[in-house]
Design an enzyme around this catalytic site. Structure first.
Site, short mmCIF file in Angstrom:
data_model
loop_
_atom_site.label_atom_id
_atom_site.label_comp_id
_atom_site.label_asym_id
_atom_site.label_seq_id
_atom_site.Cartn_x
_atom_site.Cartn_y
_atom_site.Cartn_z
N ASP A 13 10.66 -14.60 -42.45
CA ASP A 13 11.29 -15.37 -41.36
C ASP A 13 10.50 -15.31 -40.07
O ASP A 13 11.07 -15.34 -38.98
CB ASP A 13 12.74 -14.89 -41.12
CG ASP A 13 13.54 -14.86 -42.39
OD1 ASP A 13 13.50 -15.86 -43.11
OD2 ASP A 13 14.18 -13.84 -42.69
N LYS A 16 6.67 -19.09 -40.38
CA LYS A 16 5.52 -19.63 -41.13
C LYS A 16 5.66 -21.14 -41.34
O LYS A 16 4.68 -21.86 -41.30
CB LYS A 16 5.40 -18.95 -42.50
CG LYS A 16 5.12 -17.47 -42.44
CD LYS A 16 5.05 -16.86 -43.82
CE LYS A 16 6.38 -16.82 -44.54
NZ LYS A 16 7.40 -15.93 -43.97
N GLY A 40 13.19 -20.05 -46.88
CA GLY A 40 13.79 -21.21 -46.23
C GLY A 40 13.10 -21.48 -44.92
O GLY A 40 12.97 -20.58 -44.11
N HIS A 41 12.59 -22.67 -44.78
CA HIS A 41 11.93 -23.02 -43.53
C HIS A 41 12.77 -24.07 -42.83
O HIS A 41 13.09 -25.10 -43.43
CB HIS A 41 10.58 -23.69 -43.80
CG HIS A 41 9.58 -22.80 -44.45
ND1 HIS A 41 9.44 -21.49 -44.13
CD2 HIS A 41 8.64 -23.07 -45.39
CE1 HIS A 41 8.46 -20.98 -44.85
NE2 HIS A 41 7.97 -21.90 -45.64
N GLN A 226 8.25 -15.26 -47.70
CA GLN A 226 8.68 -13.91 -47.33
C GLN A 226 7.61 -13.25 -46.43
O GLN A 226 6.92 -13.95 -45.72
CB GLN A 226 8.97 -13.05 -48.57
CG GLN A 226 10.21 -13.50 -49.34
CD GLN A 226 9.93 -14.62 -50.31
OE1 GLN A 226 8.97 -14.58 -51.06
NE2 GLN A 226 10.75 -15.63 -50.31
P1 IMP Z 1 15.14 -11.78 -53.44
O1 IMP Z 1 13.78 -12.29 -53.07
O2 IMP Z 1 16.19 -12.84 -53.40
O3 IMP Z 1 15.12 -11.03 -54.74
O4 IMP Z 1 15.58 -10.71 -52.32
C1 IMP Z 1 14.92 -9.47 -52.15
C2 IMP Z 1 14.84 -9.08 -50.69
O5 IMP Z 1 13.94 -9.97 -50.03
C3 IMP Z 1 16.17 -9.15 -49.93
O6 IMP Z 1 16.18 -8.14 -48.94
C4 IMP Z 1 16.10 -10.51 -49.25
O7 IMP Z 1 16.90 -10.58 -48.10
C5 IMP Z 1 14.62 -10.58 -48.93
N1 IMP Z 1 14.13 -11.95 -48.81
C6 IMP Z 1 13.87 -12.82 -49.80
N2 IMP Z 1 13.41 -13.99 -49.32
C7 IMP Z 1 13.37 -13.85 -47.99
C8 IMP Z 1 12.94 -14.71 -46.93
O8 IMP Z 1 12.49 -15.85 -47.12
N3 IMP Z 1 13.03 -14.19 -45.67
C9 IMP Z 1 13.48 -12.93 -45.43
N4 IMP Z 1 13.88 -12.10 -46.39
C10 IMP Z 1 13.82 -12.55 -47.65
#
Ligand code: IMP
Length: 432
Positions: A13, A16, A40-41, A226
């Site tokens: 977040d 990007k 999510g952008h 991420q």
């Molecule tokens: P997952 O990717 O859904 O398996 O989540 C694993 C961890 O990564 C969790 O703490 C999520 O909140 C975090 N996470 C996954 N995608 C994002 C993102 O785009 N931004 C911030 N945190 C993320």
């Protein structure tokens, strides 16, 4: 070779999406290389808000080719929705704008069901995943039983693979988690419809396409999802996502050589946020944290969850610079820090009574560290209308100079708001 990677230097977040959208003007191709609809952008162009989860942000520019690489996990239903919305708003008119790799892994409803079931079974110890099925889909890939994007266009192969997958998934869902099983005929029917709609975006060999494009002098931007601290190997494990978020994975996931990369841009916010569980050394549990959260609209665009907020962490950022090979930095959301008397920056940690400057690799140690905060004077001015670096208030410039000097890496871009025009350039993106 003109390959540039944009990588998140914190916990995701970082902004990007906006940066890639701004950079896409200079790029011919934008490649999304890992993750799935967990990202999510939120992009604002001419005041219009667009939320993207899987489609690269370059889609907002019709002349840019967007590529989804083999290392991405694609929720085919989610991407169909995204494509429908983009078509409705006139942003995706030509199918050539988007190329989805046949070799990418697909996420199906049973991956999401397993993701949710595992999280609820973990209870207090849960990771706080986005619930998008990311972990279970990457597990299938590693276990060599994934269903690939290309498979949905071959009825016979798809049926065989689904049959095999469901034997195990339904056993787990019904027998272990006491949930309803999935029916192969329902899935086949839904997937046939999806395949019809997604067929125009199917690309057999993205790796070859990108290699040829690079060779012919095209500019390619690789967009990570991420952030560094969520990397499966080098992040705050187990509170991480299930793919490698590092810049090096841009090459592995896309199937291009490492010599294609000219620059690695590390994107970071002027403060730190984290969604989900896990260690966060500079987290603020007070009114200041709440102010940053409110001023920065720190609520997830994928899950709507509020993001935990804290001061900038230079220890974690230096680590990100090292493990990604970041050559240049982009500082986002500095406007959010307006209105504080003083601004905190974490320059080291205290661990078991000792001052340390390097991020501990043990997650248990990262849980225990105390941040050592240096204070810089704050500023009151609204920065969102500023058009040139020289118009920034003196304390803001001091802050930027201090951070740049501490990190020993040039800050090339400073963002003062979500819009394209709210971007201050120090240096151009591509060298040629
Ligand atoms: P997952 O990717 O859904 O398996 O989540 C694993 C961890 O990564 C969790 O703490 C999520 O909140 C975090 N996470 C996954 N995608 C994002 C993102 O785009 N931004 C911030 N945190 C993320």
């Amino acid at each position: 070779m003109s390959g540039v990677v944009v990588v998140g230097a914190q916990w995701g977040d970082e902004g990007k999406g906006k940066l890639v959208d701004v950079f896409a003007e200079k790029a011919d191709i934008v490649v999304r290389y890992q993750g799935g609809a967990n990202a999510g952008h939120t992009l604002v162009v001419n005041g219009l808000k667009t939320i993207l989860h899987l489609v690269p942000s370059g889609i907002l520019r019709p002349e840019t080719t967007c590529v989804i690489a083999a290392g991405v996990v694609i929720d085919v239903f989610s991407i169909r929705e995204e494509i429908r919305r983009l078509k409705d708003s006139g942003l995706l008119q030509n199918p050539k704008q988007l190329m989805i790799s046949d070799s990418a892994t697909i996420i199906l409803p049973y991956h999401k069901a397993l993701d949710a079931a595992r999280e609820s079974a973990l209870s207090e110890a849960k990771i706080g995943t986005t619930g998008k099925g990311i972990g279970p889909a990457y597990e299938d890939r590693a276990a060599r039983r994934a269903i690939l994007f290309g498979d949905i266009f071959d009825r016979e192969t798809l049926y065989k693979k689904l049959e095999l997958a469901l034997q195990e998934k339904n056993f787990l869902l019904e027998g272990f988690y006491k949930l309803s099983p999935f029916k192969i005929d329902d899935l086949m029917k839904d997937l046939e419809q999806v395949a019809e709609e997604l067929a125009p975006y199917r690309a057999k060999d993205n790796s070859l396409f990108i290699a040829k494009s690079l060779k012919s002098g095209k500019r390619v931007l690789f967009e990570g999802a991420q952030g560094t601290m969520l990397d499966i190997l080098h992040g705050s494990y187990p509170f991480v996502t299930s793919s490698s978020t590092l810049a090096s994975n841009a090459c592995a996931s896309t199937g291009v050589g490492t010599n294609s990369i000219q620059k690695v841009i590390g994107v970071f916010k002027a403060y730190t946020t984290r969604v989900g569980s896990g260690p966060f050394p500079t987290e603020l549990h007070d009114e200041i944290g709440k102010k940053i959260q409110a001023d920065g609209h720190e609520f997830g665009s994928t899950t709507g969850r509020s993001r935990r907020c804290g001061w900038l962490d230079l220890v974690a950022l230096k680590y990100a610079i090292r493990v990604n090979g970041i050559t240049n930095l982009a500082l986002m959301k500095i406007d959010v820090l307006s209105g504080h008397d003083r601004i905190g920056i974490c320059t080291s940690y205290k661990l078991n009574g000792e001052i340390i400057f390097d991020l501990p690799t043990s997650p248990y140690d990262l849980e225990k560290v105390e941040p050592i905060i240096e204070w810089l004077p704050g500023w009151k001015e609204d920065l969102t209308k500023i058009k040139s670096l020289s118009d920034l208030p003196r304390p803001t410039t001091n802050y930027i100079d201090y951070v740049g000097a501490q990190l020993g890496t040039p800050i090339d871009v400073i963002s003062v708001g979500p819009g394209r025009e709210q971007t201050l350039w120090v240096k151009p993106l591509f060298n040629n």
